[in-house]
Design an enzyme around this catalytic site. Structure first.
Site, PDB file in Angstrom:
ATOM      1  N   ASP A 164      16.960 -20.934 -63.162  1.00 29.78           N
ATOM      2  CA  ASP A 164      18.595 -21.034 -62.737  1.00 29.78           C
ATOM      3  C   ASP A 164      19.208 -21.079 -63.929  1.00 29.78           C
ATOM      4  O   ASP A 164      19.029 -21.212 -65.187  1.00 29.78           O
ATOM      5  CB  ASP A 164      18.708 -22.350 -61.571  1.00 29.78           C
ATOM      6  CG  ASP A 164      19.420 -21.630 -60.421  1.00 29.78           C
ATOM      7  OD1 ASP A 164      20.355 -21.425 -60.622  1.00 29.78           O
ATOM      8  OD2 ASP A 164      19.175 -21.719 -59.383  1.00 29.78           O
ATOM      9  N   ASP A 183      20.423 -16.748 -67.693  1.00 29.54           N
ATOM     10  CA  ASP A 183      21.313 -15.630 -66.655  1.00 29.54           C
ATOM     11  C   ASP A 183      20.436 -14.674 -66.464  1.00 29.54           C
ATOM     12  O   ASP A 183      19.998 -13.895 -67.404  1.00 29.54           O
ATOM     13  CB  ASP A 183      22.621 -15.359 -67.571  1.00 29.54           C
ATOM     14  CG  ASP A 183      23.546 -14.406 -66.895  1.00 29.54           C
ATOM     15  OD1 ASP A 183      22.931 -13.815 -65.841  1.00 29.54           O
ATOM     16  OD2 ASP A 183      24.621 -14.588 -67.338  1.00 29.54           O
ATOM     17  N   ASN A 189      14.804 -13.935 -56.682  1.00 35.72           N
ATOM     18  CA  ASN A 189      15.536 -14.256 -55.666  1.00 35.72           C
ATOM     19  C   ASN A 189      17.165 -14.538 -55.939  1.00 35.72           C
ATOM     20  O   ASN A 189      18.093 -14.472 -55.260  1.00 35.72           O
ATOM     21  CB  ASN A 189      15.212 -15.796 -55.081  1.00 35.72           C
ATOM     22  CG  ASN A 189      16.415 -16.336 -54.349  1.00 35.72           C
ATOM     23  OD1 ASN A 189      16.438 -15.996 -53.151  1.00 35.72           O
ATOM     24  ND2 ASN A 189      16.682 -17.355 -54.775  1.00 35.72           N
ATOM     25  N   TYR A 216      27.720  -5.160 -53.291  1.00 31.99           N
ATOM     26  CA  TYR A 216      26.469  -5.845 -53.035  1.00 31.99           C
ATOM     27  C   TYR A 216      25.638  -5.086 -52.171  1.00 31.99           C
ATOM     28  O   TYR A 216      24.383  -5.032 -52.526  1.00 31.99           O
ATOM     29  CB  TYR A 216      26.964  -7.004 -51.984  1.00 31.99           C
ATOM     30  CG  TYR A 216      25.906  -7.998 -51.336  1.00 31.99           C
ATOM     31  CD1 TYR A 216      25.360  -8.943 -52.277  1.00 31.99           C
ATOM     32  CD2 TYR A 216      25.451  -7.871 -50.070  1.00 31.99           C
ATOM     33  CE1 TYR A 216      24.365  -9.674 -51.799  1.00 31.99           C
ATOM     34  CE2 TYR A 216      24.315  -8.694 -49.835  1.00 31.99           C
ATOM     35  CZ  TYR A 216      23.819  -9.517 -50.775  1.00 31.99           C
ATOM     36  OH  TYR A 216      22.847 -10.460 -50.206  1.00 31.99           O
ATOM     37  N   LYS A 272      21.767  -4.191 -53.687  1.00 29.53           N
ATOM     38  CA  LYS A 272      20.702  -4.477 -52.698  1.00 29.53           C
ATOM     39  C   LYS A 272      19.711  -3.185 -52.588  1.00 29.53           C
ATOM     40  O   LYS A 272      18.611  -3.257 -52.439  1.00 29.53           O
ATOM     41  CB  LYS A 272      21.050  -5.214 -51.543  1.00 29.53           C
ATOM     42  CG  LYS A 272      21.575  -6.613 -51.580  1.00 29.53           C
ATOM     43  CD  LYS A 272      20.538  -7.607 -52.368  1.00 29.53           C
ATOM     44  CE  LYS A 272      20.831  -8.894 -52.535  1.00 29.53           C
ATOM     45  NZ  LYS A 272      19.855  -9.549 -53.281  1.00 29.53           N
TER      46      LYS A 272
END
Length: 248
Positions: free
Chosen positions: A32, A58, A85, A149, A153
């Site tokens: 993370d 990152d 994720n 977005y 995706k």
């Protein structure tokens, strides 16, 4: 014991996936932006009797991804499971969106998965086995105000299928899980940005879900678990929608 690496593992869907894979017997590497953000999840994982190690990165930065994979491999062994994720949401119509919104969505949601896959694939090749699971979204099918977005995706769908073809000969499967609206902290942030209450967002979403409820992080984690073990040895290049009903 095999190691699984989960990006965006500090909370929400990532944390649920990490805990589920820990229960499946994997040692868990958490990545993370801030290492300390992973501490609570790491403690829960270790309480289950497996090892956990957190690294900061990152995912939009390839050298940072390579360093995180190397650190986790040093602590736990080279990961044979990678769950991409980590992601972020950028809302806004084409007229209102900025170049920065576009770049952030692509760099984290799409390039981040490519970076981590590139960093982790050699260890899987050396082991002769591996699992890569990408977290995509029903947003990939297109939605007003989500052009950046959705493009990112949808790109993950293509990345998933291409890597499945490329890496299959090394014993590596590559699949994707596509959640619908899921009860996570991301909903609160999205609600604040678009000025629509969480309850109103949920009512709107429920109208299109045959099973009559929103998804939970655990629902998504169960699907990821399937792609990470022997039950899916001959399944690769697939997009599994976890939405409470058909979406495509």
């Amino acid at each position: 014991m095999s190691a699984a690496l989960i990006t965006g593992g500090a909370r929400g869907i990532g944390a649920a996936i990490a805990l589920r894979l820990a229960r499946d017997g994997f040692d868990i590497g958490l990545v993370d932006l801030a290492r300390e953000a992973c501490d609570p999840v790491a403690a829960e994982i270790e309480a289950l009797g497996v090892r956990a190690h957190a690294a900061a990165a990152d995912v939009s930065d390839l050298p940072a991804c390579e360093a995180a994979v190397a650190e986790i491999a040093e602590a736990l062994g080279a990961p044979t499971v990678l769950v991409n994720n980590a992601g972020l949401m950028r809302e806004g119509t084409l007229r209102r969106s900025t170049v920065e919104d576009w770049r952030a969505a692509i760099d984290v949601n799409l390039a981040g998965a490519w970076n981590m896959s590139k960093a982790a694939q050699q260890g899987m090749r050396d082991a002769g086995t591996g699992r890569i699971v990408n977290l995509t979204s029903t947003g990939a099918l297109g939605e007003t105000g989500l052009s950046a977005y959705s493009a990112a995706k949808a790109g993950l769908h293509g990345l998933t299928k291409s890597l499945a073809v490329e890496l299959g000969r090394f014993g590596i499967t590559v699949n994707a899980v596509a959640p619908g609206l899921t009860l996570t902290p991301m909903i609160d942030g999205m609600s604040d940005r678009i000025g629509e209450g969480v309850d109103e967002m949920e009512r709107t979403a429920l109208a299109g879900i045959p099973m009559g409820r929103l998804g939970t992080p655990e629902d998504i984690a169960h699907a990821v678990s399937f792609f990470c073990d022997a039950r899916s040895d001959f399944v690769s290049g697939q997009i599994l929608y976890v939405t409470g009903g058909p979406k495509c």
